[in-house]
Design a protein around this motif. Structure first.
Motif, PDB file in Angstrom:
ATOM      1  N   VAL A   1       9.267  -0.518   5.229  1.00  0.00           N
ATOM      2  CA  VAL A   1       8.689   0.922   4.566  1.00  0.00           C
ATOM      3  C   VAL A   1      10.027   1.278   3.510  1.00  0.00           C
ATOM      4  CG1 VAL A   1       8.455   3.300   5.429  1.00  0.00           C
ATOM      5  CG2 VAL A   1       7.656   1.544   6.612  1.00  0.00           C
ATOM      6  N   TYR A   2       9.490   1.624   2.326  1.00  0.00           N
ATOM      7  CA  TYR A   2      10.517   2.108   1.329  1.00  0.00           C
ATOM      8  C   TYR A   2      10.297   3.489   1.000  1.00  0.00           C
ATOM      9  CZ  TYR A   2      10.871  -2.944   1.153  1.00  0.00           C
ATOM     10  OH  TYR A   2      11.165  -4.282   1.480  1.00  0.00           O
ATOM     11  N   SER A   3      11.148   4.174   0.598  1.00  0.00           N
ATOM     12  CA  SER A   3      10.861   5.721   0.029  1.00  0.00           C
ATOM     13  C   SER A   3      11.500   5.914  -1.205  1.00  0.00           C
ATOM     14  CB  SER A   3      11.211   6.665   1.128  1.00  0.00           C
ATOM     15  OG  SER A   3      11.025   8.088   0.921  1.00  0.00           O
ATOM     16  N   ASP A   4      11.185   6.728  -2.275  1.00  0.00           N
ATOM     17  CA  ASP A   4      11.959   7.170  -3.299  1.00  0.00           C
ATOM     18  C   ASP A   4      13.014   7.865  -2.967  1.00  0.00           C
ATOM     19  OD1 ASP A   4      10.320   5.744  -5.019  1.00  0.00           O
ATOM     20  OD2 ASP A   4       8.965   7.212  -5.621  1.00  0.00           O
TER      21      ASP A   4
ATOM     22  N   TYR B   1       5.293  10.698   1.564  1.00  0.00           N
ATOM     23  CA  TYR B   1       4.712   9.302   1.067  1.00  0.00           C
ATOM     24  C   TYR B   1       5.603   8.165   1.111  1.00  0.00           C
ATOM     25  CZ  TYR B   1       0.296  11.636   0.279  1.00  0.00           C
ATOM     26  OH  TYR B   1      -0.754  12.515   0.248  1.00  0.00           O
ATOM     27  N   VAL B   2       5.344   6.998   1.498  1.00  0.00           N
ATOM     28  CA  VAL B   2       6.046   5.865   1.508  1.00  0.00           C
ATOM     29  C   VAL B   2       5.349   4.618   0.889  1.00  0.00           C
ATOM     30  CG1 VAL B   2       7.653   6.785   3.129  1.00  0.00           C
ATOM     31  CG2 VAL B   2       5.524   5.341   3.630  1.00  0.00           C
ATOM     32  N   THR B   3       6.045   3.666   0.404  1.00  0.00           N
ATOM     33  CA  THR B   3       5.483   2.247  -0.053  1.00  0.00           C
ATOM     34  C   THR B   3       5.649   1.446   1.318  1.00  0.00           C
ATOM     35  OG1 THR B   3       6.270   2.411  -2.295  1.00  0.00           O
ATOM     36  CG2 THR B   3       5.654   0.320  -1.662  1.00  0.00           C
ATOM     37  N   VAL B   4       4.562   0.853   1.591  1.00  0.00           N
ATOM     38  CA  VAL B   4       4.489  -0.115   2.768  1.00  0.00           C
ATOM     39  C   VAL B   4       4.290  -1.552   2.172  1.00  0.00           C
ATOM     40  CG1 VAL B   4       3.138  -0.676   4.888  1.00  0.00           C
ATOM     41  CG2 VAL B   4       3.389   1.928   4.162  1.00  0.00           C
ATOM     42  N   LYS B   5       5.170  -2.556   2.792  1.00  0.00           N
ATOM     43  CA  LYS B   5       4.588  -3.832   2.435  1.00  0.00           C
ATOM     44  C   LYS B   5       4.299  -4.789   3.803  1.00  0.00           C
ATOM     45  CE  LYS B   5       7.107  -3.690  -1.976  1.00  0.00           C
ATOM     46  NZ  LYS B   5       8.453  -4.406  -2.759  1.00  0.00           N
TER      47      LYS B   5
ATOM     48  N   ALA C   1       0.764  -1.169  -0.048  1.00  0.00           N
ATOM     49  CA  ALA C   1      -0.097   0.091   0.053  1.00  0.00           C
ATOM     50  C   ALA C   1       1.100   1.360  -0.096  1.00  0.00           C
ATOM     51  CB  ALA C   1      -0.804  -0.060   1.131  1.00  0.00           C
ATOM     52  N   VAL C   2       0.317   2.432  -0.242  1.00  0.00           N
ATOM     53  CA  VAL C   2       1.071   3.638  -0.110  1.00  0.00           C
ATOM     54  C   VAL C   2       0.645   4.231   1.050  1.00  0.00           C
ATOM     55  CG1 VAL C   2       1.114   5.980  -1.126  1.00  0.00           C
ATOM     56  CG2 VAL C   2       0.794   4.108  -2.634  1.00  0.00           C
ATOM     57  N   GLY C   3       1.425   4.486   1.837  1.00  0.00           N
ATOM     58  CA  GLY C   3       1.416   5.055   3.412  1.00  0.00           C
ATOM     59  C   GLY C   3       1.871   6.584   3.427  1.00  0.00           C
ATOM     60  N   ALA C   4       1.481   7.345   4.635  1.00  0.00           N
ATOM     61  CA  ALA C   4       1.875   8.850   4.840  1.00  0.00           C
ATOM     62  C   ALA C   4       2.499   8.752   5.957  1.00  0.00           C
ATOM     63  CB  ALA C   4       0.450   9.629   4.574  1.00  0.00           C
ATOM     64  N   ILE C   5       3.560   9.598   6.114  1.00  0.00           N
ATOM     65  CA  ILE C   5       4.137   9.986   7.156  1.00  0.00           C
ATOM     66  C   ILE C   5       3.521  10.759   8.354  1.00  0.00           C
ATOM     67  CG2 ILE C   5       6.580  10.551   8.371  1.00  0.00           C
ATOM     68  CD1 ILE C   5       6.490   7.676   7.076  1.00  0.00           C
TER      69      ILE C   5
ATOM     70  N   GLY D   1      16.927   1.918  -2.655  1.00  0.00           N
ATOM     71  CA  GLY D   1      17.725   0.618  -1.989  1.00  0.00           C
ATOM     72  C   GLY D   1      17.779   0.525  -0.710  1.00  0.00           C
ATOM     73  N   SER D   2      17.265   1.499   0.310  1.00  0.00           N
ATOM     74  CA  SER D   2      17.064   1.233   1.538  1.00  0.00           C
ATOM     75  C   SER D   2      15.586   0.784   2.172  1.00  0.00           C
ATOM     76  CB  SER D   2      17.287   2.666   2.109  1.00  0.00           C
ATOM     77  OG  SER D   2      18.502   3.058   1.820  1.00  0.00           O
ATOM     78  N   GLU D   3      15.857  -0.050   3.244  1.00  0.00           N
ATOM     79  CA  GLU D   3      14.720  -0.535   3.638  1.00  0.00           C
ATOM     80  C   GLU D   3      14.482  -0.178   5.204  1.00  0.00           C
ATOM     81  OE1 GLU D   3      13.224  -4.833   2.919  1.00  0.00           O
ATOM     82  OE2 GLU D   3      13.540  -5.012   5.153  1.00  0.00           O
ATOM     83  N   PHE D   4      13.187   0.121   5.543  1.00  0.00           N
ATOM     84  CA  PHE D   4      13.174   0.605   7.232  1.00  0.00           C
ATOM     85  C   PHE D   4      12.103  -0.197   7.581  1.00  0.00           C
ATOM     86  CE2 PHE D   4      14.586   4.102   4.553  1.00  0.00           C
ATOM     87  CZ  PHE D   4      15.545   4.878   5.416  1.00  0.00           C
TER      88      PHE D   4
END
Length: 374
Positions: free
Chosen positions: A223-226, A269-273, A61-65, A230-233
């Protein structure tokens, strides 16, 4: 013109017409024979061999901080801005003085009220003693008592106003860019500065309500961000809403993100998995192997024949379109099920040139060389 000449001319014209139509008929016959014997050259494709795998169902999903604590600091009373005690972008502590409004008139009112209170206390004590000897009425003592309480309340109200004119940080955090200047006259509710607690942030996202059984409190969220390719949170689910949105039929989820590194800001905005516990046995294929359509998704599989192409270099295969279901995606692969079996040879390129029973050749080596050259 004589009759004989007319007959000769007509006969000549008729002969020419017969010859023309005869030639066209013979020509069309030759073309038809050639087309009947024509076989288009086989299409060159690349392939992969289908195999089974077990994938964990992943929700995306697309998430918001969102800040765990965030507010626009505003005054509660009116006044002229006397001093600014912070710098834009700095970290402040809870209770730290940010803005001081001019309270000189209010301080004077406080001194006047204190003097009035002293007189009220003296008058109350005197009348209390006189009442003991019945030298004054009870109503006189009651008025003195009320006057004393009124003056105390007045002082408390003025002190509260003075405290409101010293605007402090309600919690520790980072201030943004100030929106006021020295000498400005501020009114209640006017934005002064944004204050955000950036150490701990929330990641808010929604997912279809059908996924509710797959969500669990404390479950890890990736959590991933443009902004950080390459980074994963990592975050953890701390709240699942107790109601489903009636329009979208989605449910809201909140995850807690440790932002001690200061990577994220509220509003991003971030990508959430979310990796669930549900496992699916699928056939993973490259995304490019799947032809997507409103009428259903499909792939082309190949059956090998004993025939070779004109150069004798490659065997001829026969293509067949098969309907599949895309169960889930992972990176550049699609997990599929349906009319496809392990070991099937699946086409991964040039599908737009294929149809059922099309003749193809497999040239995976050329694909590798092309990729290497790129």
């Amino acid at each position: 013109m004589s009759r004989k000449m007319s007959i000769f001319t007509a006969a000549f014209v008729a002969l020419v017409v017969v010859l023309i139509f005869g030639f066209q008929h013979v020509k069309q016959g030759i073309i038809a024979d050639k087309l009947a014997d024509y076989s288009p050259p086989p299409v060159s494709v690349t392939t992969v061999s289908a195999s089974t795998d077990v994938w964990v169902k992943e929700l995306q999903a697309v998430g918001a901080i969102v800040a765990s604590q965030g507010v626009n600091v505003t005054p509660q009373v009116s006044g002229q801005l006397l001093s600014i005690n912070f710098s834009s972008g700095e970290k402040v502590e809870q209770g730290q003085l940010l803005i001081q409004l001019d309270d000189s008139l209010t301080q004077a009112e406080l001194e006047s009220s204190k003097a009035s209170l002293q007189l009220s206390e003296v008058d109350y004590k005197r009348k209390k003693e006189l009442r003991k000897t019945n030298n004054i009425s009870q109503s006189d003592l009651d008025r003195a008592t009320a006057k004393l309480a009124h003056d105390k309340a007045s002082i408390k109200g003025i002190e509260t106003t003075i405290d409101y004119m010293a605007i402090k940080a309600p919690f520790s955090g980072v201030v943004g860019i100030r929106m006021v200047n020295l000498g400005d006259y501020l009114t209640p509710g006017q934005a002064i500065i944004s204050l955000q607690n950036l150490d701990v942030l929330f990641v808010d996202f929604t997912t279809p309500a059908t996924n509710l059984p797959l969500l669990k409190m404390g479950e890890e969220v990736k959590v991933y961000s443009d902004a950080f390719k390459g980074s994963e949170f990592s975050a953890k689910i701390i709240a699942i809403d107790n109601i489903v949105d009636q329009e979208s039929r989605n449910i809201s989820v909140r995850a807690l993100l440790d932002n001690s590194g200061g990577d994220f800001l509220p509003g991003m905005y971030v990508t959430v998995k979310v990796e669930t516990e549900q496992k699916n046995e699928i056939i993973p294929l490259p995304n490019v192997a799947v032809s997507y359509s409103l009428y259903g998704d499909s792939v082309f599989t190949l059956t090998k024949t004993d025939e070779k192409n004109a150069t004798g270099e490659f065997y001829i295969y026969i293509a067949e379109r098969k309907t599949i279901d895309v169960v889930m995606f992972k990176a550049d692969r699609a997990g599929v099920s349906g009319d496809i079996q392990p070991g099937d040879i699946v086409v991964t390129s040039n599908q737009q040139q294929l149809k059922n029973k099309a003749r193809v050749i497999v040239n995976n080596d050329a694909s590798k060389q092309s990729s290497a050259g790129e």
